[in-house]
Design a protein around this motif. Structure first.
Motif, PDB file in Angstrom:
ATOM      1  N   ALA A 193       0.818  -1.213   0.000  1.00 44.51           N
ATOM      2  CA  ALA A 193       0.000   0.000   0.000  1.00 44.51           C
ATOM      3  C   ALA A 193       0.855   1.266   0.000  1.00 44.51           C
ATOM      4  O   ALA A 193       0.360   2.344  -0.343  1.00 44.51           O
ATOM      5  CB  ALA A 193      -0.933   0.010   1.206  1.00 44.51           C
ATOM      6  N   LEU A 194       2.124   1.148   0.349  1.00 46.38           N
ATOM      7  CA  LEU A 194       3.011   2.311   0.318  1.00 46.38           C
ATOM      8  C   LEU A 194       3.265   2.777  -1.109  1.00 46.38           C
ATOM      9  O   LEU A 194       3.660   3.929  -1.329  1.00 46.38           O
ATOM     10  CB  LEU A 194       4.338   1.967   1.001  1.00 46.38           C
ATOM     11  N   LEU A 195       3.030   1.905  -2.097  1.00 50.28           N
ATOM     12  CA  LEU A 195       3.269   2.254  -3.499  1.00 50.28           C
ATOM     13  C   LEU A 195       2.061   1.981  -4.399  1.00 50.28           C
ATOM     14  O   LEU A 195       1.687   2.828  -5.207  1.00 50.28           O
ATOM     15  CB  LEU A 195       4.466   1.466  -4.041  1.00 50.28           C
ATOM     16  N   VAL A 196       1.464   0.825  -4.266  1.00 53.44           N
ATOM     17  CA  VAL A 196       0.485   0.350  -5.250  1.00 53.44           C
ATOM     18  C   VAL A 196      -0.915   0.854  -4.936  1.00 53.44           C
ATOM     19  O   VAL A 196      -1.432   0.623  -3.835  1.00 53.44           O
ATOM     20  CB  VAL A 196       0.480  -1.187  -5.296  1.00 53.44           C
ATOM     21  N   PRO A 197      -1.565   1.546  -5.892  1.00 57.08           N
ATOM     22  CA  PRO A 197      -2.945   1.991  -5.690  1.00 57.08           C
ATOM     23  C   PRO A 197      -3.870   0.797  -5.466  1.00 57.08           C
ATOM     24  O   PRO A 197      -3.645  -0.291  -6.027  1.00 57.08           O
ATOM     25  CB  PRO A 197      -3.286   2.704  -7.005  1.00 57.08           C
ATOM     26  N   PRO A 198      -4.909   0.950  -4.642  1.00 57.14           N
ATOM     27  CA  PRO A 198      -5.817  -0.165  -4.343  1.00 57.14           C
ATOM     28  C   PRO A 198      -6.374  -0.899  -5.567  1.00 57.14           C
ATOM     29  O   PRO A 198      -6.412  -2.137  -5.564  1.00 57.14           O
ATOM     30  CB  PRO A 198      -6.921   0.496  -3.507  1.00 57.14           C
ATOM     31  N   PRO A 199      -6.818  -0.198  -6.648  1.00 59.64           N
ATOM     32  CA  PRO A 199      -7.328  -0.948  -7.801  1.00 59.64           C
ATOM     33  C   PRO A 199      -6.269  -1.853  -8.432  1.00 59.64           C
ATOM     34  O   PRO A 199      -6.570  -3.007  -8.794  1.00 59.64           O
ATOM     35  CB  PRO A 199      -7.776   0.149  -8.778  1.00 59.64           C
ATOM     36  N   ALA A 200      -5.030  -1.369  -8.560  1.00 58.17           N
ATOM     37  CA  ALA A 200      -3.962  -2.190  -9.139  1.00 58.17           C
ATOM     38  C   ALA A 200      -3.624  -3.354  -8.219  1.00 58.17           C
ATOM     39  O   ALA A 200      -3.350  -4.479  -8.687  1.00 58.17           O
ATOM     40  CB  ALA A 200      -2.720  -1.336  -9.386  1.00 58.17           C
ATOM     41  N   PHE A 201      -3.656  -3.118  -6.917  1.00 54.00           N
ATOM     42  CA  PHE A 201      -3.436  -4.196  -5.954  1.00 54.00           C
ATOM     43  C   PHE A 201      -4.470  -5.301  -6.136  1.00 54.00           C
ATOM     44  O   PHE A 201      -4.132  -6.488  -6.198  1.00 54.00           O
ATOM     45  CB  PHE A 201      -3.515  -3.621  -4.537  1.00 54.00           C
ATOM     46  N   LEU A 202      -5.747  -4.923  -6.246  1.00 58.34           N
ATOM     47  CA  LEU A 202      -6.821  -5.909  -6.388  1.00 58.34           C
ATOM     48  C   LEU A 202      -6.697  -6.671  -7.705  1.00 58.34           C
ATOM     49  O   LEU A 202      -6.848  -7.898  -7.744  1.00 58.34           O
ATOM     50  CB  LEU A 202      -8.180  -5.214  -6.299  1.00 58.34           C
ATOM     51  N   VAL A 203      -6.418  -5.965  -8.801  1.00 62.24           N
ATOM     52  CA  VAL A 203      -6.296  -6.601 -10.111  1.00 62.24           C
ATOM     53  C   VAL A 203      -5.234  -7.689 -10.082  1.00 62.24           C
ATOM     54  O   VAL A 203      -5.466  -8.831 -10.504  1.00 62.24           O
ATOM     55  CB  VAL A 203      -5.962  -5.551 -11.197  1.00 62.24           C
TER      56      VAL A 203
END
Length: 458
Positions: A193-203
């Motif tokens: 979460a320090l770098l990756v936006p939540p939508p990209a994390f979920l994808v």
């Protein structure tokens, strides 16, 4: 839902789900299983825009299971699956999805909060750099999550569910834990979460999971040069083995390079024997989820000293006082293919019976997801409990438990009574097309009659 208009809306929504109205094209559905997607088609600005990739892939899971079955029958002249083991794997997967659906909202709250308050930089949601950063970090985090799930006993308690099958086919891929997410969020997901936006994390979390479906097969031997880069069926067969050379190896999600970097890679050599080093010998989907927690509980209280008790939780599953952190490889039972498998036999007619009721459970399972947003919490929980009751009842029959007849006839009669009561009240218990509802009612009625005859027969 209250009122005829609301009920009609729910029934229409369910019919659209079963008709596949929101499903991707066949080609797109299959591409997703192999991570063959582009940044442009899988980048989103908000979480709400991210499609439910895993949920939409359900038809492709079953399609590939059928293809694997046909190919294996043509190639080896035998079935690669056992009905009892496959139902057990699919049941674990269904319970896992039910658990995930209940926890999904809570799961993202900490991630979103950390990203909004402590991110190190703003990565554009539509940039290929963001997409590839999320891809690499997702796979790197998965490697360590997976490795620690083997090296920490309390995490292994959840992950052992996936390893409990003594078969290795595409149904094994769906055998998942109901508690894996609970123990891994803060250690392995929140740092992203320090770098990756939540939508990209979920994808990328969803695609990393989807990719691992197709590698659970014995039909693919080797992929040549790709074996050096990506996780393949050969690499993952080793991971599922209980041969001593297979233990704690090949943790990869999508890329095998992290295993090669951190010294946990081993090549497939002798024929792999699958499953746990100490097999469960049960098809019960609840016991498979809880058994190792029970083992830890008993071991914790039986182990002397506070330091040793804590080590029972945080050291490896094979640890004991006086042993290395991960235990001794010499303690692993030596096995050689072929090893006997747990295979409680039931008569052919009862196998057909369990298969029919498992299919009915799958239909209700799909319906729960289709209507969960428009039903009361009590109604959704009631449906979930009945699905789980069905899975437990089917397993009891396959395990030949003495309690199976009483458990199952009670279940069938309960369905019929609730169905009759809701029909008389003008409402509906199940929001499925009328033909499917009528078939289900007929199946439960016939099942209750079968049990009645069975009880009366000396």
């Amino acid at each position: 839902p209250k009122g005829p208009n609301k009920m009609a809306e729910v029934q229409l929504e369910v019919q659209e789900v079963f008709a596949g109205k929101e499903a991707p094209s066949v080609l797109t559905g299959f591409r997703r299983l192999f991570y063959l997607v582009t940044p442009n088609e899988t980048s989103f600005q908000t979480l709400e825009e991210v499609p439910p990739y895993i949920e939409q892939s359900t038809p492709y899971f079953f399609g590939m299971i059928v293809i694997e079955f046909l190919v294996a029958c043509l190639k080896n002249k035998r079935s690669p699956v056992r009905l009892n083991d496959s139902i057990s794997s699919l049941s674990a997967g269904m319970i896992s999805q039910l658990s995930n659906s209940l926890l999904e909202g809570l799961y993202f709250i900490p991630y979103i909060w950390v990203h909004e308050n402590y991110r190190l930089m703003d990565l554009p949601w539509d940039s290929p750099i963001t997409w590839w950063t999320a891809f690499i970090l997702a796979d790197f985090a998965y490697y360590w999550l997976h490795r620690m799930s083997h090296e920490m006993n309390i995490l292994w308690a959840a992950h052992q569910v996936h390893h409990s099958s003594e078969d290795y086919n595409l149904t094994t891929a769906l055998r998942q834990s109901a508690f894996q997410k609970v123990g891994t969020l803060f250690l392995f997901e929140l740092p992203k979460a320090l770098l990756v936006p939540p939508p990209a994390f979920l994808v990328h979390r969803e695609f990393n999971i989807l990719y691992q479906f197709w590698i659970h097969t014995e039909m693919v031997t080797t992929l040549g040069p790709l074996e050096y880069i990506i996780n393949t069926p050969s690499h993952h067969r080793v991971h599922h083995g209980r041969n001593p050379y297979c233990i704690d190896k090949n943790y990869a999600g999508t890329l095998i390079i992290f295993d090669r970097m951190f010294g946990t890679f081993v090549k497939e050599e002798e024929k792999v024997v699958y499953g746990l080093t100490h097999p469960l010998n049960s098809w019960d989907p609840i016991w498979v989820q809880l058994c190792h927690y029970v083992h830890i509980w008993k071991t914790f209280w039986a182990t002397p000293g506070l330091s040793n008790k804590l080590s029972v939780l945080w050291k490896g599953p094979g640890w004991a006082p006086g042993k290395p952190r991960l235990g001794c490889i010499e303690d692993i039972p030596k096995v050689k293919f072929p090893e006997p498998k747990y295979d409680s036999k039931v008569p052919a007619l009862w196998s057909i019976y369990t298969a029919i009721h498992f299919v009915l459970a799958v239909v209700l399972f799909q319906e729960v997801f289709a209507v969960s947003k428009v039903l009361s919490t009590a109604a959704v929980l009631g449906k979930i409990l009945f699905v789980v009751w069905t899975l437990v009842s089917v397993a009891a029959i396959m395990d030949r438990k003495p309690s199976a007849p009483l458990v199952d006839v009670t279940r069938c009669v309960t369905y019929l009574l609730v169905d009759m009561a809701t029909r008389m009240s003008g409402s509906s218990m199940v929001f499925l097309p009328s033909p499917i509802m009528n078939v289900m009612s007929a199946c439960y009625l016939m099942s209750a009659v079968i049990w009645g005859v069975n009880f009366l027969t000396p």
